[in-house]
Write a protein that holds these residues in place. Sequence first.
Motif, PDB file in Angstrom:
ATOM      1  N   VAL A 151     -15.318  -4.283 -16.038  1.00  0.00           N
ATOM      2  CA  VAL A 151     -16.342  -3.649 -15.200  1.00  0.00           C
ATOM      3  C   VAL A 151     -16.489  -4.404 -13.882  1.00  0.00           C
ATOM      4  CG1 VAL A 151     -18.774  -3.026 -15.031  1.00  0.00           C
ATOM      5  CG2 VAL A 151     -17.564  -2.714 -17.201  1.00  0.00           C
ATOM      6  N   GLY A 152     -16.585  -5.728 -13.964  1.00  0.00           N
ATOM      7  CA  GLY A 152     -16.701  -6.508 -12.738  1.00  0.00           C
ATOM      8  C   GLY A 152     -15.489  -6.366 -11.834  1.00  0.00           C
ATOM      9  N   ILE A 153     -14.300  -6.301 -12.429  1.00  0.00           N
ATOM     10  CA  ILE A 153     -13.083  -6.133 -11.635  1.00  0.00           C
ATOM     11  C   ILE A 153     -13.126  -4.809 -10.874  1.00  0.00           C
ATOM     12  CG2 ILE A 153     -10.580  -5.880 -11.748  1.00  0.00           C
ATOM     13  CD1 ILE A 153     -10.602  -7.664 -14.211  1.00  0.00           C
ATOM     14  N   VAL A 154     -13.479  -3.733 -11.568  1.00  0.00           N
ATOM     15  CA  VAL A 154     -13.507  -2.404 -10.940  1.00  0.00           C
ATOM     16  C   VAL A 154     -14.539  -2.349  -9.820  1.00  0.00           C
ATOM     17  CG1 VAL A 154     -14.084   0.014 -11.348  1.00  0.00           C
ATOM     18  CG2 VAL A 154     -12.620  -1.205 -12.964  1.00  0.00           C
ATOM     19  N   VAL A 155     -15.729  -2.884 -10.079  1.00  0.00           N
ATOM     20  CA  VAL A 155     -16.786  -2.823  -9.069  1.00  0.00           C
ATOM     21  C   VAL A 155     -16.414  -3.640  -7.839  1.00  0.00           C
ATOM     22  CG1 VAL A 155     -19.186  -3.437  -8.583  1.00  0.00           C
ATOM     23  CG2 VAL A 155     -18.597  -2.356 -10.756  1.00  0.00           C
ATOM     24  N   MET A 156     -15.949  -4.864  -8.042  1.00  0.00           N
ATOM     25  CA  MET A 156     -15.627  -5.723  -6.898  1.00  0.00           C
ATOM     26  C   MET A 156     -14.449  -5.166  -6.096  1.00  0.00           C
ATOM     27  SD  MET A 156     -17.870  -8.103  -6.791  1.00  0.00           S
ATOM     28  CE  MET A 156     -18.974  -6.747  -7.270  1.00  0.00           C
ATOM     29  N   GLN A 157     -13.396  -4.747  -6.771  1.00  0.00           N
ATOM     30  CA  GLN A 157     -12.253  -4.200  -6.051  1.00  0.00           C
ATOM     31  C   GLN A 157     -12.605  -2.878  -5.381  1.00  0.00           C
ATOM     32  OE1 GLN A 157      -9.081  -3.968  -8.929  1.00  0.00           O
ATOM     33  NE2 GLN A 157      -8.424  -6.069  -8.566  1.00  0.00           N
ATOM     34  N   GLY A 158     -13.331  -2.025  -6.088  1.00  0.00           N
ATOM     35  CA  GLY A 158     -13.666  -0.723  -5.520  1.00  0.00           C
ATOM     36  C   GLY A 158     -14.493  -0.825  -4.257  1.00  0.00           C
ATOM     37  N   LEU A 159     -15.467  -1.725  -4.242  1.00  0.00           N
ATOM     38  CA  LEU A 159     -16.333  -1.840  -3.077  1.00  0.00           C
ATOM     39  C   LEU A 159     -15.675  -2.595  -1.933  1.00  0.00           C
ATOM     40  CD1 LEU A 159     -19.805  -2.521  -4.735  1.00  0.00           C
ATOM     41  CD2 LEU A 159     -18.857  -0.361  -3.932  1.00  0.00           C
ATOM     42  N   PHE A 160     -14.874  -3.591  -2.264  1.00  0.00           N
ATOM     43  CA  PHE A 160     -14.338  -4.435  -1.202  1.00  0.00           C
ATOM     44  C   PHE A 160     -12.939  -4.023  -0.760  1.00  0.00           C
ATOM     45  CE2 PHE A 160     -18.006  -6.790  -2.173  1.00  0.00           C
ATOM     46  CZ  PHE A 160     -18.269  -7.569  -1.074  1.00  0.00           C
ATOM     47  N   PHE A 161     -12.410  -2.951  -1.291  1.00  0.00           N
ATOM     48  CA  PHE A 161     -11.180  -2.376  -0.770  1.00  0.00           C
ATOM     49  C   PHE A 161     -11.440  -1.114   0.049  1.00  0.00           C
ATOM     50  CE2 PHE A 161      -8.399  -4.234  -4.375  1.00  0.00           C
ATOM     51  CZ  PHE A 161      -8.255  -5.408  -3.657  1.00  0.00           C
ATOM     52  N   CYS A 162     -12.704  -0.751   0.236  1.00  0.00           N
ATOM     53  CA  CYS A 162     -12.979   0.533   0.876  1.00  0.00           C
ATOM     54  C   CYS A 162     -13.019   0.447   2.399  1.00  0.00           C
ATOM     55  CB  CYS A 162     -14.287   1.115   0.350  1.00  0.00           C
ATOM     56  SG  CYS A 162     -15.766   0.294   0.952  1.00  0.00           S
ATOM     57  N   ALA A 163     -12.982  -0.753   2.987  1.00  0.00           N
ATOM     58  CA  ALA A 163     -13.087  -0.858   4.442  1.00  0.00           C
ATOM     59  C   ALA A 163     -11.926  -0.159   5.136  1.00  0.00           C
ATOM     60  CB  ALA A 163     -13.149  -2.333   4.849  1.00  0.00           C
ATOM     61  N   VAL A 164     -10.698  -0.405   4.675  1.00  0.00           N
ATOM     62  CA  VAL A 164      -9.535   0.266   5.267  1.00  0.00           C
ATOM     63  C   VAL A 164      -9.627   1.774   5.056  1.00  0.00           C
ATOM     64  CG1 VAL A 164      -7.030   0.459   5.200  1.00  0.00           C
ATOM     65  CG2 VAL A 164      -8.100  -1.779   4.995  1.00  0.00           C
ATOM     66  N   ASN A 165     -10.084   2.191   3.883  1.00  0.00           N
ATOM     67  CA  ASN A 165     -10.234   3.621   3.619  1.00  0.00           C
ATOM     68  C   ASN A 165     -11.252   4.259   4.558  1.00  0.00           C
ATOM     69  OD1 ASN A 165      -8.466   3.182   1.516  1.00  0.00           O
ATOM     70  ND2 ASN A 165     -10.053   3.072  -0.048  1.00  0.00           N
ATOM     71  N   VAL A 166     -12.317   3.538   4.870  1.00  0.00           N
ATOM     72  CA  VAL A 166     -13.313   4.057   5.810  1.00  0.00           C
ATOM     73  C   VAL A 166     -12.679   4.302   7.171  1.00  0.00           C
ATOM     74  CG1 VAL A 166     -15.408   3.465   7.084  1.00  0.00           C
ATOM     75  CG2 VAL A 166     -15.299   3.068   4.634  1.00  0.00           C
ATOM     76  N   MET A 167     -11.870   3.373   7.637  1.00  0.00           N
ATOM     77  CA  MET A 167     -11.221   3.542   8.940  1.00  0.00           C
ATOM     78  C   MET A 167     -10.257   4.721   8.930  1.00  0.00           C
ATOM     79  SD  MET A 167     -10.601  -0.320  10.378  1.00  0.00           S
ATOM     80  CE  MET A 167      -9.602  -0.847   9.010  1.00  0.00           C
ATOM     81  N   LEU A 168      -9.465   4.853   7.875  1.00  0.00           N
ATOM     82  CA  LEU A 168      -8.517   5.959   7.800  1.00  0.00           C
ATOM     83  C   LEU A 168      -9.229   7.306   7.739  1.00  0.00           C
ATOM     84  CD1 LEU A 168      -5.916   4.466   5.290  1.00  0.00           C
ATOM     85  CD2 LEU A 168      -5.674   4.693   7.753  1.00  0.00           C
ATOM     86  N   LEU A 169     -10.263   7.401   6.917  1.00  0.00           N
ATOM     87  CA  LEU A 169     -11.001   8.658   6.795  1.00  0.00           C
ATOM     88  C   LEU A 169     -11.786   8.970   8.065  1.00  0.00           C
ATOM     89  CD1 LEU A 169     -12.247   8.271   3.114  1.00  0.00           C
ATOM     90  CD2 LEU A 169     -10.625   9.982   3.956  1.00  0.00           C
ATOM     91  N   SER A 218      -5.087  -2.871  -5.753  1.00  0.00           N
ATOM     92  CA  SER A 218      -5.797  -3.263  -6.973  1.00  0.00           C
ATOM     93  C   SER A 218      -4.857  -3.888  -7.996  1.00  0.00           C
ATOM     94  CB  SER A 218      -6.503  -2.051  -7.582  1.00  0.00           C
ATOM     95  OG  SER A 218      -7.072  -2.369  -8.835  1.00  0.00           O
ATOM     96  N   ILE A 219      -3.725  -3.241  -8.259  1.00  0.00           N
ATOM     97  CA  ILE A 219      -2.840  -3.770  -9.298  1.00  0.00           C
ATOM     98  C   ILE A 219      -2.155  -5.060  -8.861  1.00  0.00           C
ATOM     99  CG2 ILE A 219      -2.434  -1.467 -10.244  1.00  0.00           C
ATOM    100  CD1 ILE A 219       0.304  -1.492  -8.937  1.00  0.00           C
ATOM    101  N   SER A 220      -2.110  -5.325  -7.560  1.00  0.00           N
ATOM    102  CA  SER A 220      -1.472  -6.549  -7.080  1.00  0.00           C
ATOM    103  C   SER A 220      -2.469  -7.684  -6.842  1.00  0.00           C
ATOM    104  CB  SER A 220      -0.708  -6.276  -5.788  1.00  0.00           C
ATOM    105  OG  SER A 220      -1.591  -5.852  -4.754  1.00  0.00           O
ATOM    106  N   ASP A 221      -3.753  -7.422  -6.994  1.00  0.00           N
ATOM    107  CA  ASP A 221      -4.785  -8.441  -6.787  1.00  0.00           C
ATOM    108  C   ASP A 221      -4.930  -9.279  -8.051  1.00  0.00           C
ATOM    109  OD1 ASP A 221      -7.016  -9.916  -5.992  1.00  0.00           O
ATOM    110  OD2 ASP A 221      -8.394  -8.364  -6.712  1.00  0.00           O
TER     111      ASP A 221
END
Length: 551
Positions: A151-169, A218-221
Amino acid sequence: MRPDPTDTGARRLGLALQTAGADGVLAVTVAVVAVFSVWPVAAMLARSLDGGPAEAAARYAGIVGSSAPLIWNSLFTGALASALSCAVALAVAVMGAFGPRGLGAVSRGAALLSMVSPPFVASLAYIQLFGRRGLVTHGLLGISGDPYGWVGIVVMQGLFFCAVNVMLLSASLSRIDRRLMAAAADLGASRGRVFADVVMPLVRPTLAACFLLTFVRSISDYGTPVVIGGAFETVASRIYVQLTGYSDLAGAAVLDVCLLVCAVAVYAARRRLDARADRLAAGTMDGGGAGAWRLTGPAGWALGAVAAAFSAFVAVLYLTIVRCAFVRGMGWDAPFTLENFRHLVDFDLTPLLRGMAYGALAAVAGCAVGAAVAYFCHRRRTPGSGLLSFAAAMPYMLPGTCLGLGYILSFNSGPLKLTGTGAVIVAVLATKQLTVSVDAFSNALAQVPRDLDRAAADLGAGELSRYVGVLWPNLREAVAVSLLNGFSSAMMAYGAVVFLVSPSTKTGIVQLFDALSGGRYGYAAAIAVVLIAITLAVDLVSWHLAGRGRR
């Protein structure tokens, strides 16, 4: 008046020398990409095949078979983290484009703040808040929670990998012609229907590309699973253990090949999705707009709530990190102290300064090589430019552990022995973000009409003169983007360098990871505060100077 034949000959000689000089720059560029991008990957693949075909086949079968649970764990957390990251990024990007101006600015600022820190830094705050003696779990709720697991892995990766996605979107949303939405509204469609039937189909390819990009990251972190995963292991965390605990290079190479295959497949799929998104945007843009369009109603409220919750959560996480840096121990009654910062200044300030120097050198090197690759691939269109562009992009799409292992195998002996030196750190940091520089310069070159090149050539300018005098003045913004991304990424890069550092080349981010994995949370928080402050300060000053230059 007759033309001077001597002058014509001198001009021809000058043009020939400039052409030869440009060809020499091309040769150097190809050599640099081949040595620092292709050779490490080839060395890693060769190491996984040690012992001949039969032994290599047995090794692959044994390691992949025994790692099936780890592969499932990686796929499981990668899919969930990608879904969470894309949902949050979509909400933030939509609020920035079609929501209240204040909420959009705050949520985008939170996303950009998360960009200058690796996800395992947020794991520090997550433990402080929700650990067995956490501020929320024990301090407010009176329970002893276990923060470790998927759960902690999903939450931390999901929230802190979204910056690049925000720029692309955000870029995808900005290319949509607002008159399409106005036309749908004139036909009686509600704002929710306009968003669902007009906006979402146009950004869906970009959203899918964001999902794939986040999945690979995510899978490479390995940092987040190592710090907060507990007994929950992934392929990346097992690679880390095999290299640091058992020195099993061949076994780690096999697992890296599994991540490499996945990364290459995702990269190819993302390229197709990016091309589709560009075609959709080109088909909708018509050079105008229909004024401001705002998303209201249930869809706007729901997305606004997600963006607000994300902003609040990121703010709480960073405030928790700052608080942890200034207290001794855990709990609400932990006493104030400056001991963590005193220890950092007295004993461990050198790795931070060293990391800044490596980051600056890597940013300059990546900018120079990226500009050359972009020119030869997308302006001159040299034969084999597609292969050169792919080779430059390969380190970016590879997991950090894969690239780091390749550098160990490539530069640990002659003819080019670099391990144990700062040069190998600068090389891997520059190579890892090379494709970002290439993309920045390629986009900038596409905005410069080719007629300017032809006009300069007609006036007698050689290739190098055209590049320096005509193209380079139009590439200042690309230079700023390349340098900023290179420095910020280098300051926070840990995946590729953690296997390459030695006591004399340790950087601040590696020092932070060591402190965090060793349970020294207050000291790790102090390092994190200093690293984030330095990176943000450099970014803000650089953007200010770049803005003055553009004006």
